[in-house]
Design a protein around this motif. Structure first.
Motif, PDB file in Angstrom:
ATOM      1  N   PRO A 188       0.841  -1.199   0.000  1.00 29.73           N
ATOM      2  CA  PRO A 188       0.000   0.000   0.000  1.00 29.73           C
ATOM      3  C   PRO A 188       0.876   1.249   0.000  1.00 29.73           C
ATOM      4  CG  PRO A 188      -0.017  -1.055   2.159  1.00 29.73           C
ATOM      5  CD  PRO A 188       0.725  -1.955   1.233  1.00 29.73           C
ATOM      6  N   PRO A 189       0.329   2.379  -0.413  1.00 35.04           N
ATOM      7  CA  PRO A 189       1.110   3.608  -0.417  1.00 35.04           C
ATOM      8  C   PRO A 189       1.568   3.976   1.002  1.00 35.04           C
ATOM      9  CG  PRO A 189      -1.011   3.923  -1.511  1.00 35.04           C
ATOM     10  CD  PRO A 189      -1.006   2.558  -0.928  1.00 35.04           C
ATOM     11  N   TRP A 190       2.593   4.803   1.077  1.00 38.68           N
ATOM     12  CA  TRP A 190       3.197   5.149   2.366  1.00 38.68           C
ATOM     13  C   TRP A 190       2.217   5.850   3.288  1.00 38.68           C
ATOM     14  CZ3 TRP A 190       3.391  10.217   3.878  1.00 38.68           C
ATOM     15  CH2 TRP A 190       3.192  11.175   2.895  1.00 38.68           C
ATOM     16  N   TYR A 191       1.325   6.687   2.693  1.00 38.31           N
ATOM     17  CA  TYR A 191       0.419   7.436   3.546  1.00 38.31           C
ATOM     18  C   TYR A 191      -0.619   6.532   4.203  1.00 38.31           C
ATOM     19  CZ  TYR A 191      -2.052   7.430  -0.935  1.00 38.31           C
ATOM     20  OH  TYR A 191      -2.616   7.059  -2.116  1.00 38.31           O
ATOM     21  N   GLU A 192      -1.006   5.423   3.524  1.00 38.04           N
ATOM     22  CA  GLU A 192      -1.929   4.481   4.157  1.00 38.04           C
ATOM     23  C   GLU A 192      -1.257   3.776   5.330  1.00 38.04           C
ATOM     24  OE1 GLU A 192      -3.798   1.709   1.552  1.00 38.04           O
ATOM     25  OE2 GLU A 192      -4.585   3.276   0.227  1.00 38.04           O
ATOM     26  N   THR A 193      -0.009   3.395   5.132  1.00 37.47           N
ATOM     27  CA  THR A 193       0.741   2.752   6.211  1.00 37.47           C
ATOM     28  C   THR A 193       0.899   3.705   7.387  1.00 37.47           C
ATOM     29  OG1 THR A 193       1.952   1.526   4.529  1.00 37.47           O
ATOM     30  CG2 THR A 193       2.880   1.525   6.745  1.00 37.47           C
ATOM     31  N   LEU A 194       1.196   4.980   7.085  1.00 37.26           N
ATOM     32  CA  LEU A 194       1.343   5.982   8.141  1.00 37.26           C
ATOM     33  C   LEU A 194       0.028   6.153   8.896  1.00 37.26           C
ATOM     34  CD1 LEU A 194       3.039   8.201   9.499  1.00 37.26           C
ATOM     35  CD2 LEU A 194       2.175   9.759   7.771  1.00 37.26           C
ATOM     36  N   TRP A 195      -1.079   6.256   8.159  1.00 37.94           N
ATOM     37  CA  TRP A 195      -2.373   6.458   8.805  1.00 37.94           C
ATOM     38  C   TRP A 195      -2.757   5.250   9.672  1.00 37.94           C
ATOM     39  CZ3 TRP A 195      -4.960  10.320  10.298  1.00 37.94           C
ATOM     40  CH2 TRP A 195      -6.284  10.183  10.721  1.00 37.94           C
ATOM     41  N   GLU A 196      -2.469   4.042   9.193  1.00 36.41           N
ATOM     42  CA  GLU A 196      -2.763   2.846   9.980  1.00 36.41           C
ATOM     43  C   GLU A 196      -1.945   2.826  11.268  1.00 36.41           C
ATOM     44  OE1 GLU A 196      -2.031  -0.420   7.384  1.00 36.41           O
ATOM     45  OE2 GLU A 196      -3.830  -0.078   6.197  1.00 36.41           O
ATOM     46  N   SER A 197      -0.686   3.271  11.205  1.00 39.56           N
ATOM     47  CA  SER A 197       0.124   3.305  12.426  1.00 39.56           C
ATOM     48  C   SER A 197      -0.403   4.357  13.392  1.00 39.56           C
ATOM     49  CB  SER A 197       1.588   3.559  12.091  1.00 39.56           C
ATOM     50  OG  SER A 197       1.758   4.849  11.548  1.00 39.56           O
ATOM     51  N   VAL A 198      -0.892   5.504  12.873  1.00 39.36           N
ATOM     52  CA  VAL A 198      -1.470   6.533  13.751  1.00 39.36           C
ATOM     53  C   VAL A 198      -2.728   5.992  14.415  1.00 39.36           C
ATOM     54  CG1 VAL A 198      -2.615   8.789  13.750  1.00 39.36           C
ATOM     55  CG2 VAL A 198      -0.478   8.479  12.496  1.00 39.36           C
ATOM     56  N   GLU A 199      -3.551   5.288  13.656  1.00 42.85           N
ATOM     57  CA  GLU A 199      -4.765   4.712  14.231  1.00 42.85           C
ATOM     58  C   GLU A 199      -4.436   3.664  15.288  1.00 42.85           C
ATOM     59  OE1 GLU A 199      -6.794   3.294  10.751  1.00 42.85           O
ATOM     60  OE2 GLU A 199      -8.080   5.066  10.663  1.00 42.85           O
ATOM     61  N   ALA A 200      -3.401   2.879  15.035  1.00 41.14           N
ATOM     62  CA  ALA A 200      -3.010   1.849  15.998  1.00 41.14           C
ATOM     63  C   ALA A 200      -2.526   2.485  17.295  1.00 41.14           C
ATOM     64  CB  ALA A 200      -1.924   0.955  15.407  1.00 41.14           C
ATOM     65  N   VAL A 201      -1.755   3.558  17.203  1.00 42.39           N
ATOM     66  CA  VAL A 201      -1.277   4.249  18.404  1.00 42.39           C
ATOM     67  C   VAL A 201      -2.454   4.877  19.135  1.00 42.39           C
ATOM     68  CG1 VAL A 201       0.105   6.202  19.201  1.00 42.39           C
ATOM     69  CG2 VAL A 201       1.040   4.628  17.533  1.00 42.39           C
TER      70      VAL A 201
END
Length: 134
Positions: free
Chosen positions: A110-123
C-alpha cells in the motif's frame, strides 16, 4: 547312555567371546561408515564449488571482452553509440526484466500514507485502552 547337554561350557564361552568381539567392532565400523559418507558429501560439495568457480571464471572472462560489455550496456541499460538512433519499446519487456511473483507482491504494497495512517490509528487505539484502564 546319558544325554549330552546342548550347550557346553566351551560353546558358552565361545558365544560370549564372539559377542564381545562383535560389540567392540560395532562402534568403529559405524564411525567408518559415517566418515565414508562424509567424504562422499565433501567430494560432491567440492565438485559443485569447482563448477561454480569455472562458471564465475567464464563470466569474468566474458566481462573483460569489450564487445560483450557493449552488448550488455545496450541490452540492460539501453545505451546507444554516438550517432546511433535507438528506440525503446515500453510494452515489450525482456524476460529478465519481468519480476518474479515475490517481486510483484513486494511492489503491491500500500502507499506510504496508508501505512502511516494505519500506524497513527493503531497508536490512538492503544492510548484509548490505556486511558480507559487507568
Amino acid at each position: 547312555m546319558a544325554k549330552r547337554p546342548q550347550l557346553t561350557g566351551r560353546a558358552a564361552v565361545l558365544a560370549v567371546v564372539v559377542c564381545a568381539i562383535a560389540m567392540s567392532l560395532a562402534y568403529p565400523v559405524r564411525e567408518y561408515i559415517a566418515q565414508r559418507r562424509n567424504v562422499a558429501e565433501l567430494k560432491q560439495q567440492q565438485a559443485r564449488l569447482l563448477a561454480e568457480i569455472k562458471a564465475l571464471d567464464d563470466e569474468s572472462r566474458q566481462l573483460r571482452d569489450p564487445a560483450y560489455r557493449k552488448r550488455l550496456a545496450r541490452e540492460r541499460l539501453f545505451y546507444c553509440e554516438p550517432g546511433q538512433k535507438c528506440y525503446v519499446v515500453m510494452d515489450d519487456t525482456p524476460e529478465q526484466a519481468k519480476g518474479t511473483a515475490e517481486e510483484k507482491q513486494a511492489v503491491a504494497k500500500p502507499p506510504w500514507y496508508e501505512t502511516l495512517w494505519e500506524s497513527v490509528e493503531a497508536v490512538d487505539a492503544g492510548r484509548g485502552r490505556k486511558a480507559a484502564g487507568s
